[in-house]
Design a protein around this motif. Sequence first.
Motif, PDB file in Angstrom:
ATOM      1  N   VAL A  64       1.150  -1.161  -0.270  1.00 60.21           N
ATOM      2  CA  VAL A  64       0.094   0.012  -0.339  1.00 60.21           C
ATOM      3  C   VAL A  64       0.854   1.047  -0.183  1.00 60.21           C
ATOM      4  O   VAL A  64       0.749   2.451  -0.775  1.00 60.21           O
ATOM      5  CB  VAL A  64      -0.660  -0.318   1.043  1.00 60.21           C
ATOM      6  CG1 VAL A  64      -1.738   1.242   1.687  1.00 60.21           C
ATOM      7  CG2 VAL A  64      -2.163  -1.292   1.081  1.00 60.21           C
ATOM      8  N   VAL A  65       1.892   1.185   0.869  1.00 58.83           N
ATOM      9  CA  VAL A  65       2.463   2.451   0.620  1.00 58.83           C
ATOM     10  C   VAL A  65       3.445   2.688  -0.572  1.00 58.83           C
ATOM     11  O   VAL A  65       3.571   3.985  -1.384  1.00 58.83           O
ATOM     12  CB  VAL A  65       3.866   2.272   1.775  1.00 58.83           C
ATOM     13  CG1 VAL A  65       5.205   3.365   1.399  1.00 58.83           C
ATOM     14  CG2 VAL A  65       3.686   2.187   3.518  1.00 58.83           C
ATOM     15  N   PHE A 114       9.275   4.034   9.746  1.00 65.55           N
ATOM     16  CA  PHE A 114      10.050   5.338   9.145  1.00 65.55           C
ATOM     17  C   PHE A 114      10.664   5.584   7.457  1.00 65.55           C
ATOM     18  O   PHE A 114      10.554   6.438   6.635  1.00 65.55           O
ATOM     19  CB  PHE A 114      11.415   5.698  10.095  1.00 65.55           C
ATOM     20  CG  PHE A 114      10.511   6.497  10.840  1.00 65.55           C
ATOM     21  CD1 PHE A 114       9.882   7.477  10.844  1.00 65.55           C
ATOM     22  CD2 PHE A 114      10.941   5.011  12.417  1.00 65.55           C
ATOM     23  CE1 PHE A 114       9.608   8.043  12.567  1.00 65.55           C
ATOM     24  CE2 PHE A 114      10.856   6.452  13.742  1.00 65.55           C
ATOM     25  CZ  PHE A 114      10.102   7.384  13.795  1.00 65.55           C
ATOM     26  N   GLY A 115      11.062   3.722   7.174  1.00 68.91           N
ATOM     27  CA  GLY A 115      10.740   3.630   6.383  1.00 68.91           C
ATOM     28  C   GLY A 115       9.465   3.853   4.931  1.00 68.91           C
ATOM     29  O   GLY A 115      10.393   3.745   4.105  1.00 68.91           O
ATOM     30  N   PHE A 116       8.901   3.616   5.666  1.00 68.93           N
ATOM     31  CA  PHE A 116       7.364   3.735   4.498  1.00 68.93           C
ATOM     32  C   PHE A 116       7.584   5.212   4.241  1.00 68.93           C
ATOM     33  O   PHE A 116       7.579   5.580   3.261  1.00 68.93           O
ATOM     34  CB  PHE A 116       6.732   4.077   5.675  1.00 68.93           C
ATOM     35  CG  PHE A 116       5.885   2.325   6.281  1.00 68.93           C
ATOM     36  CD1 PHE A 116       6.599   1.164   5.489  1.00 68.93           C
ATOM     37  CD2 PHE A 116       4.591   1.872   6.242  1.00 68.93           C
ATOM     38  CE1 PHE A 116       6.190   0.077   5.568  1.00 68.93           C
ATOM     39  CE2 PHE A 116       4.275   1.286   6.782  1.00 68.93           C
ATOM     40  CZ  PHE A 116       5.199  -0.316   6.541  1.00 68.93           C
ATOM     41  N   VAL A 117       7.898   6.368   4.937  1.00 77.56           N
ATOM     42  CA  VAL A 117       7.826   7.589   4.475  1.00 77.56           C
ATOM     43  C   VAL A 117       8.533   8.095   3.236  1.00 77.56           C
ATOM     44  O   VAL A 117       8.655   8.082   2.248  1.00 77.56           O
ATOM     45  CB  VAL A 117       8.153   8.768   5.649  1.00 77.56           C
ATOM     46  CG1 VAL A 117       8.035   9.989   5.056  1.00 77.56           C
ATOM     47  CG2 VAL A 117       7.041   8.849   6.663  1.00 77.56           C
ATOM     48  N   ALA A 118       9.734   6.985   4.066  1.00 78.90           N
ATOM     49  CA  ALA A 118      10.853   7.432   2.293  1.00 78.90           C
ATOM     50  C   ALA A 118      10.476   7.033   1.139  1.00 78.90           C
ATOM     51  O   ALA A 118      10.920   7.389   0.515  1.00 78.90           O
ATOM     52  CB  ALA A 118      12.551   6.681   3.070  1.00 78.90           C
ATOM     53  N   ALA A 119      10.074   5.873   1.361  1.00 77.55           N
ATOM     54  CA  ALA A 119      10.021   5.071   0.838  1.00 77.55           C
ATOM     55  C   ALA A 119       8.395   5.605  -0.311  1.00 77.55           C
ATOM     56  O   ALA A 119       8.611   5.882  -1.961  1.00 77.55           O
ATOM     57  CB  ALA A 119       8.622   3.374   0.496  1.00 77.55           C
ATOM     58  N   ALA A 120       7.806   6.332   0.492  1.00 83.46           N
ATOM     59  CA  ALA A 120       6.519   7.241  -0.136  1.00 83.46           C
ATOM     60  C   ALA A 120       7.191   8.303  -1.181  1.00 83.46           C
ATOM     61  O   ALA A 120       6.705   8.586  -2.367  1.00 83.46           O
ATOM     62  CB  ALA A 120       5.555   7.190   0.511  1.00 83.46           C
ATOM     63  N   VAL A 121       8.113   8.794  -0.855  1.00 89.40           N
ATOM     64  CA  VAL A 121       8.807  10.107  -1.127  1.00 89.40           C
ATOM     65  C   VAL A 121       9.962   9.924  -2.213  1.00 89.40           C
ATOM     66  O   VAL A 121       9.194  10.003  -3.062  1.00 89.40           O
ATOM     67  CB  VAL A 121       9.541  10.751  -0.395  1.00 89.40           C
ATOM     68  CG1 VAL A 121       9.900  12.029  -0.757  1.00 89.40           C
ATOM     69  CG2 VAL A 121       8.723  11.250   0.968  1.00 89.40           C
TER      70      VAL A 121
END
Length: 202
Positions: A64-65, A114-121
Amino acid sequence: MSTGANALATPSTLVGLLWPSRDDARFAALRAIVLMVVGSALLTLSAKVQVPLPYVPMTLQTLVVLLIGASYGWRLGGATVALYLMQGALGMPVFAGPTAGFGYLMGPTGGFLFGFVAAAVVMGFMAERGWDRSLLRVIVMMSIGHALIFVFGLAQLSLVMPFAKAWTVGAAPFVAATVVKTALAVALMQAAWSVTRRGEAR
């Protein structure tokens, strides 16, 4: 002059084409809020679809991310995942575990979150440059997204246990599922763009 809400609108992304923003600041703000709430709700639901494992549960969240980042663009995608983390930090039951709060983010699974944010960006940044529209590039793109999540997750997990054990409990059990989720993300993006192109051709 662009407003903060308009800055979240990226016409070159899938969502930007399916639901274009407008110069109207109120519409742009409402659109951003709706998409962020929907995205964070999907992340919550995907967290509850899980296979419980020691330390790090197996969920659908990474899928989903990556789709949120690729569909929303880097600003809106990153903001959506950040909203999800904020909800969890405030104690809302949105994470995979039975508890939430800021302490959860500092626990074994916090690095993955926190890796979710980096991956989404990163997914959004690449999608805005057309990486989500060709099969080979989208495979590379989704693989990079999953790799980023693992890098962040293992980095934090390694703070509480030796790296070899962190790998054993935080990466090794997820290899096969990650391959499947990467393939599914690729297939969904390809299908979405195929439908979108047919709609534009009419």
